[in-house]
Scaffold this active site. Structure first.
Site, PDB file in Angstrom:
ATOM      1  N   CYS A   1       0.711  -1.368   0.125  1.00  0.00           N
ATOM      2  CA  CYS A   1      -0.156  -0.370   0.499  1.00  0.00           C
ATOM      3  C   CYS A   1       0.672   1.295   0.203  1.00  0.00           C
ATOM      4  CB  CYS A   1      -0.816  -0.125   1.394  1.00  0.00           C
ATOM      5  SG  CYS A   1      -0.799   1.323   2.457  1.00  0.00           S
ATOM      6  N   GLU A   2       0.769   2.562  -1.087  1.00  0.00           N
ATOM      7  CA  GLU A   2       1.351   3.387  -1.413  1.00  0.00           C
ATOM      8  C   GLU A   2       1.221   4.189  -0.262  1.00  0.00           C
ATOM      9  OE1 GLU A   2       0.586   5.230  -4.549  1.00  0.00           O
ATOM     10  OE2 GLU A   2      -0.861   6.226  -3.623  1.00  0.00           O
ATOM     11  N   HIS A   3       0.292   3.762   1.064  1.00  0.00           N
ATOM     12  CA  HIS A   3      -0.079   4.974   2.091  1.00  0.00           C
ATOM     13  C   HIS A   3       0.811   4.692   3.187  1.00  0.00           C
ATOM     14  CE1 HIS A   3      -3.727   5.351  -0.123  1.00  0.00           C
ATOM     15  NE2 HIS A   3      -3.389   6.300  -0.631  1.00  0.00           N
ATOM     16  N   HIS A   4       1.302   3.652   3.237  1.00  0.00           N
ATOM     17  CA  HIS A   4       1.388   2.807   4.605  1.00  0.00           C
ATOM     18  C   HIS A   4       2.628   1.714   4.259  1.00  0.00           C
ATOM     19  CE1 HIS A   4      -2.508   3.700   5.568  1.00  0.00           C
ATOM     20  NE2 HIS A   4      -2.401   4.101   6.846  1.00  0.00           N
TER      21      HIS A   4
ATOM     22  N   GLN B   1      -5.226  -0.427  -3.932  1.00  0.00           N
ATOM     23  CA  GLN B   1      -5.966  -1.576  -5.425  1.00  0.00           C
ATOM     24  C   GLN B   1      -7.033  -1.115  -6.339  1.00  0.00           C
ATOM     25  OE1 GLN B   1      -7.973  -4.496  -2.492  1.00  0.00           O
ATOM     26  NE2 GLN B   1      -9.305  -5.004  -3.078  1.00  0.00           N
TER      27      GLN B   1
ATOM     28  N   HIS C   1      -6.059  -5.640   3.814  1.00  0.00           N
ATOM     29  CA  HIS C   1      -4.919  -4.468   3.720  1.00  0.00           C
ATOM     30  C   HIS C   1      -4.789  -4.547   5.130  1.00  0.00           C
ATOM     31  CE1 HIS C   1      -6.247  -2.643   0.353  1.00  0.00           C
ATOM     32  NE2 HIS C   1      -6.954  -3.605   0.256  1.00  0.00           N
TER      33      HIS C   1
ATOM     34  N   CYS D   1      -2.779  -2.442   7.115  1.00  0.00           N
ATOM     35  CA  CYS D   1      -2.259  -1.320   7.212  1.00  0.00           C
ATOM     36  C   CYS D   1      -3.399  -1.048   8.031  1.00  0.00           C
ATOM     37  CB  CYS D   1      -1.798  -0.370   6.453  1.00  0.00           C
ATOM     38  SG  CYS D   1      -3.726  -0.414   4.823  1.00  0.00           S
TER      39      CYS D   1
HETATM   40 ZN   LIG Z   1      -2.084   1.968   3.907  1.00  0.00          ZN
END
Ligand SMILES: [Zn+2]
Length: 200
Positions: free
Chosen positions: A71-74, A112, A140, A142
């Site tokens: 995941c690119e956020h976490h 995703q 996920h 995250c």
């Molecule tokens: Zn994430």
């Protein structure tokens, strides 16, 4: 990259010089290089020699393709199953190449929804089929590891193009064929689903 990982370990309150962590920067660098190897992959090379002209226009389905992404956020993993279908117009892709195609896009920093669209768009670009459908079901970390919205840590996304978008029966046929768990039912109404809580 190894210097950065050493600094990160120190920032986390660890001693990068203790025995168990001495080789960690090297290992993390290697692992991250692999997990993001999709940036350096060439789609045409991956599909090389595996596009065939055929006189066949029935639905082709490859289901339950395992995938692992970040995941690119976490920068935490999300992973699960990918189901791909298309209706050939004049060309087909060698079946073994479909999971490779999924890997090329999964081995990047992703969300995703984009991952799902990229797989569908690439198949459309490469063989111009009558329709393409991609459904991805993923857990996920995250969300599940951090205890955020546990009920949503499993996400389903879908991309429906051409005949799969325009023809409800075609779309339903595909969804019936891939249904191994009830969760896929969520793909019937793809709006409003989130794969990751990016604000946190
Ligand atoms: Zn994430």
């Amino acid at each position: 990259m190894q210097d950065v990982i050493r600094k990160l370990l120190a920032e986390l309150g660890e001693d990068p010089d203790r025995e168990g962590l001495l080789s960690t920067p090297k290992r993390v660098e290697k692992a991250l290089a692999f997990l993001t190897s999709g940036y350096r992959a060439d789609i045409d090379e991956v599909l090389n020699g595996a596009l065939f002209s055929v006189d066949y226009s029935e639905m082709v389905i490859v289901k339950d393709i395992d995938f692992y992404s970040l995941c690119e956020h976490h920068l935490l993993p999300f992973f699960g199953k990918c189901h791909v279908a298309y209706i050939p117009s004049r060309k087909v892709i060698g079946l073994s190449k479909i999971p490779r195609l999924v890997d090329v896009f999964a081995r990047r920093l992703q969300i995703q929804e984009r991952l799902t669209n990229q797989i569908a768009d690439t198949i459309r670009e490469k063989i111009a089929p009558l329709g393409v459908a991609v459904v991805m079901e993923a857990t996920h970390l995250c969300m599940s590891m951090r205890g955020v919205e546990k009920q949503n840590s499993f996400a389903v996304t879908s991309a429906m193009l051409g005949a799969f978008r325009n023809n409800a029966r075609t779309r339903m046929e595909f969804l019936e064929l891939i249904r191994s768990r009830n969760r896929v039912d969520a793909a019937r109404e793809p709006s409003g689903m989130m794969s990751c809580v990016a604000e946190d």
